[in-house]
Design a protein around this motif. Sequence first.
Motif, PDB file in Angstrom:
ATOM      1  N   CYS A   2      74.195  31.818   6.600  1.00 57.43           N
ATOM      2  CA  CYS A   2      75.094  32.457   5.872  1.00 57.43           C
ATOM      3  C   CYS A   2      75.766  32.927   6.563  1.00 57.43           C
ATOM      4  O   CYS A   2      76.228  33.460   8.183  1.00 57.43           O
ATOM      5  CB  CYS A   2      74.402  33.535   4.745  1.00 57.43           C
ATOM      6  SG  CYS A   2      73.417  35.258   5.355  1.00 57.43           S
ATOM      7  N   GLU A   3      77.360  33.826   5.940  1.00 62.07           N
ATOM      8  CA  GLU A   3      77.743  34.734   6.520  1.00 62.07           C
ATOM      9  C   GLU A   3      78.151  36.198   5.744  1.00 62.07           C
ATOM     10  O   GLU A   3      78.239  36.230   4.879  1.00 62.07           O
ATOM     11  CB  GLU A   3      79.696  34.307   6.563  1.00 62.07           C
ATOM     12  CG  GLU A   3      80.156  34.384   7.482  1.00 62.07           C
ATOM     13  CD  GLU A   3      81.711  34.064   7.861  1.00 62.07           C
ATOM     14  OE1 GLU A   3      82.833  34.579   7.456  1.00 62.07           O
ATOM     15  OE2 GLU A   3      81.283  32.519   7.816  1.00 62.07           O
ATOM     16  N   LEU A   4      77.979  36.766   6.539  1.00 63.58           N
ATOM     17  CA  LEU A   4      78.076  38.596   6.265  1.00 63.58           C
ATOM     18  C   LEU A   4      79.755  39.274   6.174  1.00 63.58           C
ATOM     19  O   LEU A   4      80.327  38.444   6.274  1.00 63.58           O
ATOM     20  CB  LEU A   4      77.758  39.448   6.469  1.00 63.58           C
ATOM     21  CG  LEU A   4      76.036  39.902   6.835  1.00 63.58           C
ATOM     22  CD1 LEU A   4      75.576  40.741   7.642  1.00 63.58           C
ATOM     23  CD2 LEU A   4      75.213  39.679   5.771  1.00 63.58           C
ATOM     24  N   VAL A   5      79.920  39.163   4.353  1.00 60.59           N
ATOM     25  CA  VAL A   5      81.345  39.681   4.784  1.00 60.59           C
ATOM     26  C   VAL A   5      81.882  40.457   3.598  1.00 60.59           C
ATOM     27  O   VAL A   5      80.906  41.156   2.336  1.00 60.59           O
ATOM     28  CB  VAL A   5      81.924  38.359   3.956  1.00 60.59           C
ATOM     29  CG1 VAL A   5      82.440  36.888   4.638  1.00 60.59           C
ATOM     30  CG2 VAL A   5      81.670  37.636   2.555  1.00 60.59           C
ATOM     31  N   VAL A   6      82.499  41.193   3.749  1.00 61.73           N
ATOM     32  CA  VAL A   6      83.274  42.597   3.395  1.00 61.73           C
ATOM     33  C   VAL A   6      84.196  41.891   2.587  1.00 61.73           C
ATOM     34  O   VAL A   6      86.143  42.224   3.321  1.00 61.73           O
ATOM     35  CB  VAL A   6      83.548  43.810   4.300  1.00 61.73           C
ATOM     36  CG1 VAL A   6      84.069  44.999   3.568  1.00 61.73           C
ATOM     37  CG2 VAL A   6      82.266  44.551   4.666  1.00 61.73           C
ATOM     38  N   ARG A   7      84.535  42.052   1.205  1.00 63.60           N
ATOM     39  CA  ARG A   7      85.780  41.886   0.386  1.00 63.60           C
ATOM     40  C   ARG A   7      86.817  43.294  -0.344  1.00 63.60           C
ATOM     41  O   ARG A   7      86.119  44.195  -0.002  1.00 63.60           O
ATOM     42  CB  ARG A   7      85.197  40.752  -1.044  1.00 63.60           C
ATOM     43  CG  ARG A   7      84.397  40.082  -0.392  1.00 63.60           C
ATOM     44  CD  ARG A   7      84.228  39.540  -2.122  1.00 63.60           C
ATOM     45  NE  ARG A   7      83.667  37.586  -1.117  1.00 63.60           N
ATOM     46  CZ  ARG A   7      82.590  37.002  -0.908  1.00 63.60           C
ATOM     47  NH1 ARG A   7      81.844  38.515  -1.430  1.00 63.60           N
ATOM     48  NH2 ARG A   7      81.839  36.284  -1.089  1.00 63.60           N
ATOM     49  N   LEU A   8      88.032  43.022  -0.050  1.00 62.32           N
ATOM     50  CA  LEU A   8      88.697  44.194   0.075  1.00 62.32           C
ATOM     51  C   LEU A   8      88.963  43.711  -1.853  1.00 62.32           C
ATOM     52  O   LEU A   8      89.084  42.700  -2.323  1.00 62.32           O
ATOM     53  CB  LEU A   8      89.602  43.689   0.834  1.00 62.32           C
ATOM     54  CG  LEU A   8      89.461  44.359   2.432  1.00 62.32           C
ATOM     55  CD1 LEU A   8      90.624  44.471   3.299  1.00 62.32           C
ATOM     56  CD2 LEU A   8      88.528  45.643   2.644  1.00 62.32           C
ATOM     57  N   SER A   9      89.759  45.037  -1.516  1.00 63.13           N
ATOM     58  CA  SER A   9      90.472  44.236  -3.480  1.00 63.13           C
ATOM     59  C   SER A   9      91.398  43.868  -3.197  1.00 63.13           C
ATOM     60  O   SER A   9      92.365  43.506  -4.296  1.00 63.13           O
ATOM     61  CB  SER A   9      90.406  45.883  -4.344  1.00 63.13           C
ATOM     62  OG  SER A   9      92.109  46.903  -3.283  1.00 63.13           O
ATOM     63  N   SER A  10      92.220  43.701  -2.203  1.00 61.78           N
ATOM     64  CA  SER A  10      93.363  42.695  -2.373  1.00 61.78           C
ATOM     65  C   SER A  10      92.709  40.930  -2.339  1.00 61.78           C
ATOM     66  O   SER A  10      93.637  40.681  -2.073  1.00 61.78           O
ATOM     67  CB  SER A  10      94.164  42.888  -0.982  1.00 61.78           C
ATOM     68  OG  SER A  10      93.555  42.878   0.423  1.00 61.78           O
ATOM     69  N   GLY A  11      91.721  41.039  -2.452  1.00 61.32           N
ATOM     70  CA  GLY A  11      91.237  40.020  -2.289  1.00 61.32           C
ATOM     71  C   GLY A  11      91.021  39.176  -0.748  1.00 61.32           C
ATOM     72  O   GLY A  11      90.504  37.921  -0.644  1.00 61.32           O
TER      73      GLY A  11
END
Length: 79
Positions: A2-11
Motif C-alpha cells: 500500500c502507499e500512503l498519499v495526501v489528496r489535495l482538493s485540486s485532485g
Amino acid sequence: MCELVVRLSSGKEIPIDETTLSIVYKYIRSVYTLEMLARDLGLDSWEEAYEFIKRLPAWIAWTPSSFFEYTKRRICGES
C-alpha cells in the motif's frame, strides 16, 4: 504494497515516501517557505503547499525517517 498519499482538493495526490519526508523535514526544521515547499513537491502554488501541510497527519511529520518504513508496514498490514 500500500502507499500512503495526501489528496489535495485540486485532485492531486502526493505520495508519502522517503523523498517527500525529507522535504517535509526540511520545511519543519528550518527556514523554508511555502513557496520553496511547493517548488520541491511539484505543486502549483504556496496555497497547495499549505493545504498539503494541513492535510498531512502530524504523526507522519514527526516520525523519524528510520522508523517510518516500519510504521508504514504496520499500517498497511504487511509483515
